[in-house]
Design an enzyme around this catalytic site. Structure first.
Site, short mmCIF file in Angstrom:
data_model
loop_
_atom_site.label_atom_id
_atom_site.label_comp_id
_atom_site.label_asym_id
_atom_site.label_seq_id
_atom_site.Cartn_x
_atom_site.Cartn_y
_atom_site.Cartn_z
N ASN A 1 1.47 3.40 -3.01
CA ASN A 1 2.03 3.89 -4.27
C ASN A 1 1.52 5.28 -4.63
O ASN A 1 2.29 6.16 -5.05
CB ASN A 1 1.67 2.93 -5.41
CG ASN A 1 2.39 1.61 -5.32
OD1 ASN A 1 3.30 1.43 -4.52
ND2 ASN A 1 1.97 0.65 -6.12
N ASP B 1 0.84 -1.20 0.00
CA ASP B 1 0.00 0.00 0.00
C ASP B 1 0.87 1.25 0.00
O ASP B 1 1.93 1.28 0.63
CB ASP B 1 -0.90 -0.02 1.25
CG ASP B 1 -2.04 0.98 1.17
OD1 ASP B 1 -2.34 1.47 0.06
OD2 ASP B 1 -2.63 1.28 2.22
N ARG C 1 1.66 -4.88 6.36
CA ARG C 1 0.98 -3.86 5.55
C ARG C 1 1.80 -2.58 5.62
O ARG C 1 2.16 -2.12 6.70
CB ARG C 1 -0.43 -3.59 6.03
CG ARG C 1 -1.11 -2.53 5.15
CD ARG C 1 -2.59 -2.41 5.33
NE ARG C 1 -3.14 -1.49 4.32
CZ ARG C 1 -4.36 -1.55 3.84
NH1 ARG C 1 -5.18 -2.50 4.24
NH2 ARG C 1 -4.77 -0.69 2.94
N HIS D 1 3.09 3.63 -9.06
CA HIS D 1 2.94 2.20 -9.38
C HIS D 1 4.22 1.65 -10.00
O HIS D 1 4.62 0.52 -9.73
CB HIS D 1 1.76 1.99 -10.32
CG HIS D 1 0.43 2.31 -9.69
ND1 HIS D 1 0.09 1.86 -8.44
CD2 HIS D 1 -0.64 3.02 -10.15
CE1 HIS D 1 -1.14 2.29 -8.14
NE2 HIS D 1 -1.59 3.00 -9.16
N ASN E 1 -10.45 -3.29 -6.72
CA ASN E 1 -9.66 -2.33 -7.49
C ASN E 1 -10.24 -2.03 -8.86
O ASN E 1 -9.85 -1.05 -9.51
CB ASN E 1 -8.22 -2.82 -7.66
CG ASN E 1 -7.39 -2.70 -6.40
OD1 ASN E 1 -6.40 -3.41 -6.23
ND2 ASN E 1 -7.79 -1.82 -5.48
N TRP E 2 -11.20 -2.85 -9.32
CA TRP E 2 -11.85 -2.55 -10.60
C TRP E 2 -12.65 -1.26 -10.54
O TRP E 2 -13.02 -0.71 -11.59
CB TRP E 2 -12.77 -3.71 -11.00
CG TRP E 2 -12.07 -4.99 -11.28
CD1 TRP E 2 -12.05 -6.11 -10.50
CD2 TRP E 2 -11.25 -5.30 -12.43
NE1 TRP E 2 -11.28 -7.09 -11.08
CE2 TRP E 2 -10.79 -6.63 -12.26
CE3 TRP E 2 -10.88 -4.59 -13.58
CZ2 TRP E 2 -9.97 -7.26 -13.19
CZ3 TRP E 2 -10.07 -5.22 -14.50
CH2 TRP E 2 -9.61 -6.53 -14.31
N SER F 1 -6.83 -6.17 -6.02
CA SER F 1 -7.99 -6.75 -5.35
C SER F 1 -9.21 -6.72 -6.26
O SER F 1 -9.26 -6.01 -7.27
CB SER F 1 -8.30 -5.97 -4.07
OG SER F 1 -8.94 -4.75 -4.37
N SER F 2 -10.21 -7.49 -5.88
CA SER F 2 -11.46 -7.49 -6.66
C SER F 2 -12.15 -6.13 -6.58
O SER F 2 -12.94 -5.78 -7.46
CB SER F 2 -12.39 -8.60 -6.15
OG SER F 2 -12.57 -8.51 -4.74
#
Length: 250
Positions: free
Chosen positions: A32, A30, A198, A47, A78-79, A75-76
């Site tokens: 970026n 985490d 993290r 990134h 992030n879409w 992650s799901s």
């Protein structure tokens, strides 16, 4: 890093105290965007710097002797990000595979994917699956990359698989236990998760490895992911080694 230094680093961590060297480390990468914002750069620059950090940490973890390293890459959820940022991330994933696959393969790293690749561009999905196949027989460190992954979805899918097996008579409902659940998770075959890190100062799991983290040690560091390097990893491993893991006992 020389073999001697790698051995010395692993030995220092392993002998530090009670915990020793974790077999399986997971990282929520985490920061970026904040890294780029601090430098008045576009998010994609953060990134790109994050990919450089991945390269360093994967190499360091393998040299130190970590058996499995799991990275939360996409992650799901992030879409929901802007399409331009998603395109940048997919492009960086392509470039990482093109640039690093040979080193991973030659270094004995076995690449695994956690999550559903169904939403990815067919060309990229083929590239990812090819990289997994290329390294499948490697016996060194396992590098598990979570792509389009969400722990709640993983648990739902595992429960659905168990329900289907029970309805078909392949398993008795009374025989369903933690081992049966773990065998249907995407991490089946990986060592138990020992340590989750993290970066960036946030203190939550963000739908990552919720089952697997039940007895994992948690370390939250303020370092933004692009600045996380071998020294930061070794510091986290040393912190882990000083802890006493009791698993509910005395």
């Amino acid at each position: 890093m020389s073999a001697a230094r790698a051995s010395a680093a692993a030995g220092a961590i392993a002998s530090a105290a009670r915990g020793g060297l974790p077999r399986h480390v997971a990282i929520i990468m985490d920061g970026n965007g904040r890294w780029a914002k601090k430098r008045l750069l576009p998010r994609v620059a953060g990134h790109r710097a994050g990919v450089d950090a991945v390269r360093k940490v994967v190499r360091a973890a393998g040299e130190i002797g970590v058996e499995a390293l799991t990275l939360y890459a996409f992650s799901s959820e992030n879409w929901r990000r802007p399409q331009s940022e998603i395109a940048d991330l997919m492009g960086l994933l392509r470039r990482y595979l093109l640039a690093e696959l040979e080193e991973l393969a030659q270094g004995g790293v076995q690449l695994r994917i956690l999550g559903d690749l169904g939403r990815f561009d067919p060309e990229l999905r083929e590239m990812i699956e090819g990289a997994v196949a290329r390294t499948a027989s490697n016996e060194g460190m396992i590098l598990a990359v979570a792509l389009n992954y969400g722990a709640q979805d993983e648990l739902v899918e595992a429960a659905r698989a168990l329900a289907t097996d029970a309805a078909a008579g392949r398993i008795e409902p009374a025989a369903i236990d933690a081992s049966a659940m773990e065998a249907r998770l995407s991490t089946a075959g990986l060592p138990p998760l020992d340590l989750m890190i993290r970066t960036s100062g946030e203190k939550r799991l963000s739908n990552f490895l919720l089952w697997q983290a039940a007895y994992a040690e948690l370390i939250f560091v303020d370092t933004l992911w692009p600045d996380f390097d071998r020294t930061a990893l070794e510091a986290a491993l040393a912190d882990y080694a000083r802890r006493e893991r009791r698993y509910g006992g005395l």
